[in-house]
Design a protein around this motif. Structure first.
Motif, PDB file in Angstrom:
ATOM      1  N   ILE A  61      -3.114 -24.734 -14.027  1.00  0.00           N
ATOM      2  CA  ILE A  61      -4.511 -25.151 -14.225  1.00  0.00           C
ATOM      3  C   ILE A  61      -5.203 -25.333 -12.871  1.00  0.00           C
ATOM      4  O   ILE A  61      -6.344 -24.896 -12.673  1.00  0.00           O
ATOM      5  CB  ILE A  61      -4.597 -26.440 -15.074  1.00  0.00           C
ATOM      6  CG1 ILE A  61      -4.121 -26.157 -16.506  1.00  0.00           C
ATOM      7  CG2 ILE A  61      -6.015 -26.996 -15.098  1.00  0.00           C
ATOM      8  CD1 ILE A  61      -4.169 -27.344 -17.447  1.00  0.00           C
ATOM      9  N   ASP A  74     -11.948 -27.825 -24.019  1.00  0.00           N
ATOM     10  CA  ASP A  74     -11.033 -28.967 -24.034  1.00  0.00           C
ATOM     11  C   ASP A  74     -11.804 -30.281 -24.151  1.00  0.00           C
ATOM     12  O   ASP A  74     -11.472 -31.142 -24.961  1.00  0.00           O
ATOM     13  CB  ASP A  74     -10.178 -28.942 -22.760  1.00  0.00           C
ATOM     14  CG  ASP A  74      -8.994 -29.887 -22.867  1.00  0.00           C
ATOM     15  OD1 ASP A  74      -8.063 -29.566 -23.621  1.00  0.00           O
ATOM     16  OD2 ASP A  74      -9.017 -30.950 -22.219  1.00  0.00           O
ATOM     17  N   VAL A 109     -17.494 -36.005 -13.376  1.00  0.00           N
ATOM     18  CA  VAL A 109     -18.954 -35.861 -13.317  1.00  0.00           C
ATOM     19  C   VAL A 109     -19.539 -36.848 -12.305  1.00  0.00           C
ATOM     20  O   VAL A 109     -20.395 -36.499 -11.487  1.00  0.00           O
ATOM     21  CB  VAL A 109     -19.586 -36.097 -14.711  1.00  0.00           C
ATOM     22  CG1 VAL A 109     -21.097 -36.014 -14.640  1.00  0.00           C
ATOM     23  CG2 VAL A 109     -19.056 -35.077 -15.704  1.00  0.00           C
ATOM     24  N   HIS A 160      -3.016 -32.475 -13.385  1.00  0.00           N
ATOM     25  CA  HIS A 160      -2.871 -31.099 -13.868  1.00  0.00           C
ATOM     26  C   HIS A 160      -1.729 -30.384 -13.170  1.00  0.00           C
ATOM     27  O   HIS A 160      -1.456 -30.632 -11.997  1.00  0.00           O
ATOM     28  CB  HIS A 160      -4.169 -30.320 -13.615  1.00  0.00           C
ATOM     29  CG  HIS A 160      -5.287 -30.694 -14.554  1.00  0.00           C
ATOM     30  ND1 HIS A 160      -6.604 -30.371 -14.307  1.00  0.00           N
ATOM     31  CD2 HIS A 160      -5.284 -31.366 -15.737  1.00  0.00           C
ATOM     32  CE1 HIS A 160      -7.358 -30.827 -15.303  1.00  0.00           C
ATOM     33  NE2 HIS A 160      -6.586 -31.440 -16.170  1.00  0.00           N
ATOM     34  N   LEU A 181     -18.682 -35.733  -8.829  1.00  0.00           N
ATOM     35  CA  LEU A 181     -19.421 -34.499  -8.535  1.00  0.00           C
ATOM     36  C   LEU A 181     -20.837 -34.812  -8.051  1.00  0.00           C
ATOM     37  O   LEU A 181     -21.285 -34.301  -7.023  1.00  0.00           O
ATOM     38  CB  LEU A 181     -19.457 -33.611  -9.776  1.00  0.00           C
ATOM     39  CG  LEU A 181     -20.324 -32.357  -9.687  1.00  0.00           C
ATOM     40  CD1 LEU A 181     -19.741 -31.362  -8.692  1.00  0.00           C
ATOM     41  CD2 LEU A 181     -20.476 -31.692 -11.055  1.00  0.00           C
ATOM     42  N   LEU A 183     -22.365 -24.236 -15.708  1.00  0.00           N
ATOM     43  CA  LEU A 183     -21.348 -23.961 -14.689  1.00  0.00           C
ATOM     44  C   LEU A 183     -20.825 -22.540 -14.731  1.00  0.00           C
ATOM     45  O   LEU A 183     -20.029 -22.144 -13.889  1.00  0.00           O
ATOM     46  CB  LEU A 183     -20.170 -24.926 -14.872  1.00  0.00           C
ATOM     47  CG  LEU A 183     -20.533 -26.389 -14.719  1.00  0.00           C
ATOM     48  CD1 LEU A 183     -19.310 -27.253 -14.975  1.00  0.00           C
ATOM     49  CD2 LEU A 183     -21.090 -26.660 -13.334  1.00  0.00           C
ATOM     50  N   LEU A 210      -9.178 -35.048 -11.357  1.00  0.00           N
ATOM     51  CA  LEU A 210      -8.359 -34.348 -12.348  1.00  0.00           C
ATOM     52  C   LEU A 210      -7.097 -33.694 -11.796  1.00  0.00           C
ATOM     53  O   LEU A 210      -6.056 -33.691 -12.479  1.00  0.00           O
ATOM     54  CB  LEU A 210      -9.211 -33.274 -13.054  1.00  0.00           C
ATOM     55  CG  LEU A 210     -10.375 -33.774 -13.924  1.00  0.00           C
ATOM     56  CD1 LEU A 210     -11.257 -32.600 -14.368  1.00  0.00           C
ATOM     57  CD2 LEU A 210      -9.860 -34.513 -15.145  1.00  0.00           C
ATOM     58  N   ARG A 262      -8.427 -38.740 -21.368  1.00  0.00           N
ATOM     59  CA  ARG A 262      -8.832 -37.438 -20.826  1.00  0.00           C
ATOM     60  C   ARG A 262     -10.350 -37.370 -20.658  1.00  0.00           C
ATOM     61  O   ARG A 262     -10.851 -36.843 -19.673  1.00  0.00           O
ATOM     62  CB  ARG A 262      -8.391 -36.298 -21.743  1.00  0.00           C
ATOM     63  CG  ARG A 262      -6.904 -36.244 -22.056  1.00  0.00           C
ATOM     64  CD  ARG A 262      -6.090 -35.940 -20.825  1.00  0.00           C
ATOM     65  NE  ARG A 262      -4.692 -35.682 -21.151  1.00  0.00           N
ATOM     66  CZ  ARG A 262      -3.705 -36.548 -20.918  1.00  0.00           C
ATOM     67  NH1 ARG A 262      -3.957 -37.713 -20.368  1.00  0.00           N
ATOM     68  NH2 ARG A 262      -2.459 -36.226 -21.230  1.00  0.00           N
TER      69      ARG A 262
HETATM   70  C1  1PZ Z   1     -20.198 -27.718 -10.429  1.00  0.00           C
HETATM   71  C2  1PZ Z   1     -19.184 -28.407 -11.250  1.00  0.00           C
HETATM   72  C3  1PZ Z   1     -17.827 -27.807 -11.282  1.00  0.00           C
HETATM   73  C4  1PZ Z   1     -16.999 -28.468 -12.310  1.00  0.00           C
HETATM   74  C5  1PZ Z   1     -15.630 -27.952 -12.357  1.00  0.00           C
HETATM   75  C6  1PZ Z   1     -14.922 -28.517 -13.560  1.00  0.00           C
HETATM   76  C7  1PZ Z   1     -13.455 -28.280 -13.478  1.00  0.00           C
HETATM   77  C8  1PZ Z   1     -12.748 -28.879 -14.627  1.00  0.00           C
HETATM   78  C9  1PZ Z   1     -11.547 -28.069 -15.012  1.00  0.00           C
HETATM   79  C10 1PZ Z   1     -10.741 -28.749 -16.071  1.00  0.00           C
HETATM   80  C11 1PZ Z   1      -9.803 -27.821 -16.766  1.00  0.00           C
HETATM   81  C12 1PZ Z   1      -9.175 -28.507 -17.943  1.00  0.00           C
HETATM   82  C13 1PZ Z   1      -8.254 -27.609 -18.706  1.00  0.00           C
HETATM   83  C14 1PZ Z   1      -7.463 -28.334 -19.762  1.00  0.00           C
HETATM   84  C15 1PZ Z   1      -6.626 -29.325 -19.423  1.00  0.00           C
HETATM   85  C16 1PZ Z   1      -5.754 -30.025 -20.449  1.00  0.00           C
HETATM   86  O1  1PZ Z   1      -4.454 -29.562 -20.285  1.00  0.00           O
HETATM   87  C17 1PZ Z   1      -5.792 -31.528 -20.201  1.00  0.00           C
HETATM   88  C18 1PZ Z   1      -4.747 -32.298 -21.019  1.00  0.00           C
HETATM   89  O2  1PZ Z   1      -5.052 -32.294 -22.363  1.00  0.00           O
HETATM   90  P1  1PZ Z   1      -3.980 -32.753 -23.499  1.00  0.00           P
HETATM   91  O3  1PZ Z   1      -2.608 -32.347 -23.083  1.00  0.00           O
HETATM   92  O4  1PZ Z   1      -4.070 -34.269 -23.646  1.00  0.00           O
HETATM   93  O5  1PZ Z   1      -4.478 -32.068 -24.746  1.00  0.00           O
HETATM   94  N1  1PZ Z   1      -7.132 -32.000 -20.446  1.00  0.00           N
HETATM   95  C19 1PZ Z   1      -7.848 -32.628 -19.481  1.00  0.00           C
HETATM   96  O6  1PZ Z   1      -7.362 -32.887 -18.403  1.00  0.00           O
HETATM   97  C20 1PZ Z   1      -9.280 -33.021 -19.791  1.00  0.00           C
HETATM   98  C21 1PZ Z   1     -10.207 -32.244 -18.890  1.00  0.00           C
HETATM   99  C22 1PZ Z   1     -11.643 -32.591 -19.097  1.00  0.00           C
HETATM  100  C23 1PZ Z   1     -12.503 -31.755 -18.188  1.00  0.00           C
HETATM  101  C24 1PZ Z   1     -13.820 -32.359 -18.007  1.00  0.00           C
HETATM  102  C25 1PZ Z   1     -14.487 -31.830 -16.769  1.00  0.00           C
HETATM  103  C26 1PZ Z   1     -15.878 -32.331 -16.666  1.00  0.00           C
HETATM  104  C27 1PZ Z   1     -16.656 -31.591 -15.614  1.00  0.00           C
HETATM  105  C28 1PZ Z   1     -18.104 -31.570 -15.942  1.00  0.00           C
HETATM  106  C29 1PZ Z   1     -18.903 -31.044 -14.828  1.00  0.00           C
HETATM  107  C30 1PZ Z   1     -20.345 -30.989 -15.168  1.00  0.00           C
END
Ligand code: 1PZ
Length: 189
Positions: A146, A60, A111, A142, A114, A50, A138, A103
């Protein structure tokens, strides 16, 4: 970590979740923390496709999956993992296994949506499918900062063909995509 040159990451993910599906549908119904966290770890290589903008999402996600892998050394099933945090009143506590599990599950939702969106969208850009998936899975959880950072990162995504090439999914990508969607749906329901 696998070699993206020769492996098909989507297939590996699909196979792992297919096995989880079989467990869920079997009489036992108990999901082992070890097999669940292993399946989740197979999703991590997708972030590398990505671009640099999603490095913080990767860090994260990877940290939370690693916590679940660690938990699997002392806790057998997802059910008992939840029960322990409920008893200890730590379900919402930052860093608790249950909070990390939630989370990670939202990440899997991201995913799933997506790839659903990639299947129904025409054109080379991934911005539409990725924005839609983020908005549904998500964004509601957020804060403003973010959400703004993710919106900016959407402009730096690779195009669809680049993503398919990196994943070695060129011509026949749709079979595995569809299978992945079905399985992620089961895993997250
Ligand atoms: C083409 C595909 C584009 C994909 C774009 C993916 C955008 C995801 C952006 C996520 C940003 C996350 C930043 C961190 C957030 C944390 O504050 C929170 C809360 O955590 P805590 O307070 O409990 O410690 N964490 C989350 O919300 C988990 C986020 C998981 C992200 C997984 C995304 C998977 C995308 C995969 C795409 C192949």
């Amino acid at each position: 970590m696998g070699d993206l040159e020769t492996e098909k990451p989507l297939r590996k993910i699909a196979e792992a979740f297919k096995e989880l599906e079989a467990t869920i549908n079997s009489q036992a119904q108990e999901v082992e923390v070890a097999s669940f966290s292993h399946a989740c770890s197979l999703v991590s290589p997708l972030f590398g496709c990505l671009g640099i903008a999603f490095k913080f999402a990767e860090m994260d996600y990877v940290a939370k999956v690693r916590d679940l892998v660690e938990a699997s050394k002392s806790i057998d099933t997802l059910q008992s993992l939840l029960e322990r945090d409920i008893k200890g009143n730590s379900v919402r506590k930052p860093g608790s296994h249950t909070r990390n599990l939630l989370r990670v599950r939202r990440g899997l939702d991201m995913v799933k949506i997506l790839f659903e969106q990639i299947l129904v969208t025409k054109g080379g850009s991934l911005k539409g499918p990725a924005s839609k998936a983020y908005e549904l899975a998500l964004a509601p959880h957020h804060g403003w900062t973010i959400r703004k950072a993710v919106a900016a990162g959407m402009y730096a995504l690779p195009i669809r063909e680049q993503l398919f090439n990196t994943l070695n999914e060129d011509g026949e990508c749709f079979g595995p995509f569809q299978m992945l969607n079905e399985i992620l749906y089961l895993a997250s329901s």
